[in-house]
Design a protein around this motif. Structure first.
Motif, PDB file in Angstrom:
ATOM      1  N   ALA A  86      16.534 -12.000  14.956  1.00  0.00           N
ATOM      2  CA  ALA A  86      17.748 -12.748  15.272  1.00  0.00           C
ATOM      3  C   ALA A  86      18.764 -11.869  15.991  1.00  0.00           C
ATOM      4  O   ALA A  86      19.394 -12.293  16.965  1.00  0.00           O
ATOM      5  CB  ALA A  86      18.353 -13.314  13.985  1.00  0.00           C
ATOM      6  N   VAL A  87      18.928 -10.636  15.525  1.00  0.00           N
ATOM      7  CA  VAL A  87      19.872  -9.708  16.156  1.00  0.00           C
ATOM      8  C   VAL A  87      19.482  -9.468  17.609  1.00  0.00           C
ATOM      9  O   VAL A  87      20.330  -9.506  18.515  1.00  0.00           O
ATOM     10  CB  VAL A  87      19.915  -8.375  15.382  1.00  0.00           C
ATOM     11  CG1 VAL A  87      20.689  -7.323  16.166  1.00  0.00           C
ATOM     12  CG2 VAL A  87      20.543  -8.578  14.008  1.00  0.00           C
ATOM     13  N   GLU A  88      18.201  -9.240  17.849  1.00  0.00           N
ATOM     14  CA  GLU A  88      17.744  -8.905  19.197  1.00  0.00           C
ATOM     15  C   GLU A  88      17.909 -10.081  20.152  1.00  0.00           C
ATOM     16  O   GLU A  88      18.235  -9.903  21.338  1.00  0.00           O
ATOM     17  CB  GLU A  88      16.278  -8.467  19.159  1.00  0.00           C
ATOM     18  CG  GLU A  88      15.814  -7.745  20.400  1.00  0.00           C
ATOM     19  CD  GLU A  88      16.561  -6.447  20.653  1.00  0.00           C
ATOM     20  OE1 GLU A  88      16.766  -6.108  21.825  1.00  0.00           O
ATOM     21  OE2 GLU A  88      16.968  -5.788  19.672  1.00  0.00           O
ATOM     22  N   ILE A  89      17.683 -11.291  19.660  1.00  0.00           N
ATOM     23  CA  ILE A  89      17.827 -12.480  20.523  1.00  0.00           C
ATOM     24  C   ILE A  89      19.293 -12.782  20.790  1.00  0.00           C
ATOM     25  O   ILE A  89      19.719 -12.966  21.936  1.00  0.00           O
ATOM     26  CB  ILE A  89      17.145 -13.698  19.877  1.00  0.00           C
ATOM     27  CG1 ILE A  89      15.630 -13.493  19.807  1.00  0.00           C
ATOM     28  CG2 ILE A  89      17.454 -14.966  20.667  1.00  0.00           C
ATOM     29  CD1 ILE A  89      14.915 -14.596  19.052  1.00  0.00           C
ATOM     30  N   LEU A  90      20.087 -12.840  19.731  1.00  0.00           N
ATOM     31  CA  LEU A  90      21.444 -13.354  19.842  1.00  0.00           C
ATOM     32  C   LEU A  90      22.433 -12.319  20.358  1.00  0.00           C
ATOM     33  O   LEU A  90      23.549 -12.682  20.739  1.00  0.00           O
ATOM     34  CB  LEU A  90      21.899 -13.878  18.480  1.00  0.00           C
ATOM     35  CG  LEU A  90      21.042 -15.024  17.923  1.00  0.00           C
ATOM     36  CD1 LEU A  90      21.477 -15.398  16.512  1.00  0.00           C
ATOM     37  CD2 LEU A  90      21.118 -16.246  18.840  1.00  0.00           C
ATOM     38  N   CYS A  91      22.046 -11.044  20.381  1.00  0.00           N
ATOM     39  CA  CYS A  91      22.991 -10.041  20.887  1.00  0.00           C
ATOM     40  C   CYS A  91      23.335 -10.295  22.346  1.00  0.00           C
ATOM     41  O   CYS A  91      24.447  -9.984  22.792  1.00  0.00           O
ATOM     42  CB  CYS A  91      22.441  -8.636  20.685  1.00  0.00           C
ATOM     43  SG  CYS A  91      21.140  -8.146  21.836  1.00  0.00           S
ATOM     44  N   VAL A  92      22.414 -10.897  23.105  1.00  0.00           N
ATOM     45  CA  VAL A  92      22.686 -11.170  24.522  1.00  0.00           C
ATOM     46  C   VAL A  92      23.869 -12.114  24.667  1.00  0.00           C
ATOM     47  O   VAL A  92      24.719 -11.944  25.550  1.00  0.00           O
ATOM     48  CB  VAL A  92      21.432 -11.754  25.208  1.00  0.00           C
ATOM     49  CG1 VAL A  92      21.739 -12.163  26.640  1.00  0.00           C
ATOM     50  CG2 VAL A  92      20.303 -10.746  25.195  1.00  0.00           C
ATOM     51  N   SER A  93      23.954 -13.118  23.801  1.00  0.00           N
ATOM     52  CA  SER A  93      25.038 -14.085  23.928  1.00  0.00           C
ATOM     53  C   SER A  93      26.398 -13.429  23.706  1.00  0.00           C
ATOM     54  O   SER A  93      27.389 -13.824  24.324  1.00  0.00           O
ATOM     55  CB  SER A  93      24.837 -15.232  22.934  1.00  0.00           C
ATOM     56  OG  SER A  93      24.964 -14.788  21.593  1.00  0.00           O
ATOM     57  N   PHE A  94      26.453 -12.421  22.839  1.00  0.00           N
ATOM     58  CA  PHE A  94      27.729 -11.772  22.538  1.00  0.00           C
ATOM     59  C   PHE A  94      28.139 -10.753  23.607  1.00  0.00           C
ATOM     60  O   PHE A  94      29.327 -10.462  23.761  1.00  0.00           O
ATOM     61  CB  PHE A  94      27.671 -11.091  21.172  1.00  0.00           C
ATOM     62  CG  PHE A  94      27.568 -12.061  20.029  1.00  0.00           C
ATOM     63  CD1 PHE A  94      28.647 -12.861  19.677  1.00  0.00           C
ATOM     64  CD2 PHE A  94      26.391 -12.194  19.319  1.00  0.00           C
ATOM     65  CE1 PHE A  94      28.552 -13.763  18.632  1.00  0.00           C
ATOM     66  CE2 PHE A  94      26.283 -13.091  18.272  1.00  0.00           C
ATOM     67  CZ  PHE A  94      27.377 -13.885  17.926  1.00  0.00           C
ATOM     68  N   LEU A  95      27.175 -10.203  24.325  1.00  0.00           N
ATOM     69  CA  LEU A  95      27.545  -9.218  25.336  1.00  0.00           C
ATOM     70  C   LEU A  95      27.842  -9.844  26.701  1.00  0.00           C
ATOM     71  O   LEU A  95      28.403  -9.183  27.584  1.00  0.00           O
ATOM     72  CB  LEU A  95      26.473  -8.138  25.468  1.00  0.00           C
ATOM     73  CG  LEU A  95      25.050  -8.515  25.909  1.00  0.00           C
ATOM     74  CD1 LEU A  95      24.912  -8.601  27.421  1.00  0.00           C
ATOM     75  CD2 LEU A  95      24.055  -7.495  25.364  1.00  0.00           C
ATOM     76  N   LEU A  96      27.498 -11.122  26.876  1.00  0.00           N
ATOM     77  CA  LEU A  96      27.686 -11.756  28.177  1.00  0.00           C
ATOM     78  C   LEU A  96      29.125 -11.706  28.687  1.00  0.00           C
ATOM     79  O   LEU A  96      29.364 -11.389  29.861  1.00  0.00           O
ATOM     80  CB  LEU A  96      27.197 -13.213  28.137  1.00  0.00           C
ATOM     81  CG  LEU A  96      25.686 -13.430  28.219  1.00  0.00           C
ATOM     82  CD1 LEU A  96      25.369 -14.917  28.157  1.00  0.00           C
ATOM     83  CD2 LEU A  96      25.119 -12.826  29.497  1.00  0.00           C
ATOM     84  N   PRO A  97      30.127 -12.056  27.845  1.00  0.00           N
ATOM     85  CA  PRO A  97      31.496 -12.098  28.388  1.00  0.00           C
ATOM     86  C   PRO A  97      31.980 -10.772  28.961  1.00  0.00           C
ATOM     87  O   PRO A  97      32.828 -10.767  29.862  1.00  0.00           O
ATOM     88  CB  PRO A  97      32.334 -12.511  27.163  1.00  0.00           C
ATOM     89  CG  PRO A  97      31.389 -13.278  26.296  1.00  0.00           C
ATOM     90  CD  PRO A  97      30.075 -12.565  26.463  1.00  0.00           C
ATOM     91  N   THR A  98      31.478  -9.620  28.478  1.00  0.00           N
ATOM     92  CA  THR A  98      31.897  -8.324  29.015  1.00  0.00           C
ATOM     93  C   THR A  98      30.872  -7.730  29.971  1.00  0.00           C
ATOM     94  O   THR A  98      31.245  -7.128  30.989  1.00  0.00           O
ATOM     95  CB  THR A  98      32.151  -7.324  27.872  1.00  0.00           C
ATOM     96  OG1 THR A  98      31.018  -7.306  27.009  1.00  0.00           O
ATOM     97  CG2 THR A  98      33.378  -7.732  27.076  1.00  0.00           C
ATOM     98  N   ALA A  99      29.591  -7.876  29.659  1.00  0.00           N
ATOM     99  CA  ALA A  99      28.550  -7.295  30.521  1.00  0.00           C
ATOM    100  C   ALA A  99      28.522  -7.960  31.889  1.00  0.00           C
ATOM    101  O   ALA A  99      28.096  -7.332  32.871  1.00  0.00           O
ATOM    102  CB  ALA A  99      27.188  -7.425  29.854  1.00  0.00           C
ATOM    103  N   ARG A 100      28.979  -9.197  31.978  1.00  0.00           N
ATOM    104  CA  ARG A 100      28.957  -9.889  33.267  1.00  0.00           C
ATOM    105  C   ARG A 100      29.783  -9.153  34.308  1.00  0.00           C
ATOM    106  O   ARG A 100      29.468  -9.155  35.496  1.00  0.00           O
ATOM    107  CB  ARG A 100      29.443 -11.328  33.120  1.00  0.00           C
ATOM    108  CG  ARG A 100      30.926 -11.483  32.845  1.00  0.00           C
ATOM    109  CD  ARG A 100      31.348 -12.949  32.849  1.00  0.00           C
ATOM    110  NE  ARG A 100      30.997 -13.572  34.115  1.00  0.00           N
ATOM    111  CZ  ARG A 100      30.966 -14.886  34.309  1.00  0.00           C
ATOM    112  NH1 ARG A 100      31.234 -15.698  33.314  1.00  0.00           N
ATOM    113  NH2 ARG A 100      30.658 -15.383  35.479  1.00  0.00           N
ATOM    114  N   CYS A 101      30.868  -8.497  33.877  1.00  0.00           N
ATOM    115  CA  CYS A 101      31.709  -7.768  34.825  1.00  0.00           C
ATOM    116  C   CYS A 101      31.077  -6.429  35.204  1.00  0.00           C
ATOM    117  O   CYS A 101      31.101  -6.027  36.366  1.00  0.00           O
ATOM    118  CB  CYS A 101      33.092  -7.548  34.220  1.00  0.00           C
ATOM    119  SG  CYS A 101      33.991  -9.087  33.891  1.00  0.00           S
ATOM    120  N   ASP A 102      30.497  -5.729  34.219  1.00  0.00           N
ATOM    121  CA  ASP A 102      29.896  -4.424  34.474  1.00  0.00           C
ATOM    122  C   ASP A 102      28.654  -4.555  35.346  1.00  0.00           C
ATOM    123  O   ASP A 102      28.399  -3.711  36.218  1.00  0.00           O
ATOM    124  CB  ASP A 102      29.551  -3.761  33.140  1.00  0.00           C
ATOM    125  CG  ASP A 102      29.173  -2.299  33.305  1.00  0.00           C
ATOM    126  OD1 ASP A 102      29.552  -1.701  34.331  1.00  0.00           O
ATOM    127  OD2 ASP A 102      28.504  -1.758  32.422  1.00  0.00           O
TER     128      ASP A 102
END
Length: 541
Positions: A86-102
């Motif tokens: 679950a951590v490995e799948i759902l971590c992407v959703s939490f990093l999207l708002p910041t990783a999208r800029c980087d």
């Protein structure tokens, strides 16, 4: 069941080991070896009258082994593996708002990124499931969890979007193996009357992984001080978050490597009687720790080894036919109707759940100034030029954490009610209620209402997932169980990929379309659940 005194040969009185430096294939399982449990302390006694040895079925042997501490420890180990997925799948959703800029991501790129791990899960799910049915559950879990953790962690060092995408795909290959196999593995240690509640308890650890991912995101990602150069890379807080999310999978792989035995049900189906008895004796000793009880000597009614894969070489065409053979079996005879129903259900719930869940943090971000997630279209559309990035408020991660924690009531409910109501009824009711809650998300007009209905959807939909985990293990025989779960989860991954691509394409222009589509598909899945047979308290075949 009465424990009659049995006679046993000299081999049965030797210390029972699972794994050794130089294992004897007739005595030990085929996994490369470590000593998991020393049987030298177990005293095997029999009466003077030496009768014929009992031959027990699998269900009878599980009852002889008892229920207790062993199953609690097994639940914790398997639950941690489930949480790590679950951590490995759902971590992407939490990093999207910041990783999208980087990483300079458009909304379409974000949809492709969330879809990549599901693509890996789709490819890996069935293949790992097939290997688990042929070669054993434990080995597949060990390898898949290791792949998940290693490549998930390496993704934190990817300087470009396409490399990050590739590493997430490979990580998904590992997740695709561990999710279906972990439920097959766990169910094959359980007595029949405890199976529903225990599998529901195992499914609850998905919520724990969800909460862990949300909590880590809340604690780590907003920290602006986590930013330093590393090998020419601007290592920011979201990259540290990705590293931390890989640790649960690696630690779980270590637990399986050092402590856990092979499934006794698989060993019996493989004709490996002595190894299966070793595992049952391990279960007996741990369950009766400190009670000074003697493990009863018995034999097992195992399948013929010839019925299993003998390891002979196959050409490419025959190998493909062999690998795809279990799929044909799923849609033959009495299995056909239930397989078609499960195919529809897995597609509908996966499209709905992963379509919404992977985008919740982004939708919350778009609603952070008030209004519904779909009302701020003009502002969110501007994000597609990469200069439109703006700081993400900590409240976005807090809302993700609250939504993850809202799974708890649904999980408690299924643990209590699964064995009395049955998986079919819970699945049907949960999918209908999930459909209604998603429809209401489309109609709300405030951020607070969106958060409340997101929590309702989370708490209700988890009941359907837990019911599927129980039903999927009970409706298929041992030689098809992992293959079936791998195939259906693969279908679910196709749905998740499609859902994330649809959300990525339409969330900026027609937000209502994917949300209403999710509501409709959940309704279809609920109706399909009515076609399934009732499997409550059924024996594993």
């Amino acid at each position: 069941m009465s424990r009659r005194s049995q006679s046993g040969d000299a081999e049965a009185r030797e210390p029972l080991l699972v794994g050794d430096d130089e294992p004897n294939p007739s005595d030990l399982d085929s996994d490369e070896g470590e000593t998991i449990f020393d049987r030298s302390t177990v005293s095997h006694t029999c009466d003077a009258e030496r009768g014929a040895q009992r031959k027990l079925t699998y269900e009878e042997a599980v009852e002889e082994a008892g229920f207790g501490l062993f199953h609690v420890l097994l639940l914790l180990a398997c639950g941690w593996a489930n949480a790590s997925d679950a951590v490995e799948i759902l971590c992407v959703s939490f990093l999207l708002p910041t990783a999208r800029c980087d990483l300079l991501l458009s909304s379409s790129d974000m949809g492709l990124l969330t879809a990549s791990i599901f693509l890996g899960m789709m490819v890996g799910g069935y293949l790992w499931g097939y290997l688990a049915d042929q070669r054993g559950r434990r080995r597949v879990l060990l390898v898949s969890l290791t792949i998940n953790g290693v490549f998930g962690g390496l993704a934190s060092l990817a300087p470009h979007f396409w490399l990050f995408l590739l590493l997430r795909f490979i990580s998904g290959l590992g997740v695709g193996g561990s999710i279906p196999v972990i439920f097959s593995y766990f169910s094959e240690f359980l007595p029949r009357l405890r199976r529903g509640s225990m599998i529901s308890a195992l499914a609850t650890f998905w919520m724990a992984g969800n909460i862990l991912a949300a909590g880590l995101a809340w604690l780590v990602i907003p920290r602006t001080w986590v930013q330093f150069p590393l090998w020419g890379l601007d290592f920011q807080s979201w990259r540290l978050f990705v590293v931390l999310c890989s640790i649960p999978s690696l630690s779980s792989a270590l637990v399986f490597r050092l402590l856990l035995p092979e499934s006794p049900k698989f060993l019996m189906e493989a004709g490996r009687e002595k190894e299966a008895v070793h595992v049952f004796s391990l279960m007996f000793e741990v369950n009766h720790w400190g009670q000074h009880k003697t493990f009863p000597i018995f034999g097992l009614r195992t399948s013929s080894p010839a019925a299993r894969d003998t390891g002979q070489r196959h050409g490419p065409i025959s190998l493909c036919k062999k690998i795809l053979g279990p799929i044909r079996e799923l849609f033959r005879g009495q299995l056909r109707t239930r397989s078609i129903s499960l195919l529809i259900i897995f597609y509908c719930i996966s499209f709905g759940y992963y379509g919404l869940w992977m985008w919740f943090p982004e939708l919350f971000k778009r609603a952070e100034d008030g209004g519904s997630p779909c009302s701020n279209m003009s502002r969110s559309s501007s994000l597609n030029n990469h200069t439109g990035c703006y700081p993400v408020k900590t409240a976005v991660y807090m809302e993700g954490f609250v939504t993850a924690a809202s799974n708890l009531p649904g999980n408690i409910f299924t643990i209590i009610m699964m064995d009395s109501i049955g998986g079919k009824t819970l699945l049907f009711c949960s999918l209908l209620m999930s459909s209604v809650s998603v429809f209401l998300i489309y109609m709300v007009q405030t951020k607070g209402q969106s958060l409340i209905l997101s929590c309702v959807f989370s708490g209700v939909s988890v009941i359907a997932w837990n019911a599927l985990d129980v039903i999927g293990t009970e409706l298929y025989p041992t030689q098809l169980r992992s293959s079936a779960l791998g195939f259906f989860t693969g279908v679910g991954r196709i749905a998740a990929i499609m859902a994330n691509m649809v959300f990525g394409k339409l969330v900026d222009t027609s937000c209502a379309v994917p949300i209403l589509l999710v509501s409709a598909l959940l309704l279809v899945g609920g109706l399909a659940a009515r076609l399934l047979p009732q499997s409550k308290h059924t024996e594993l075949s």
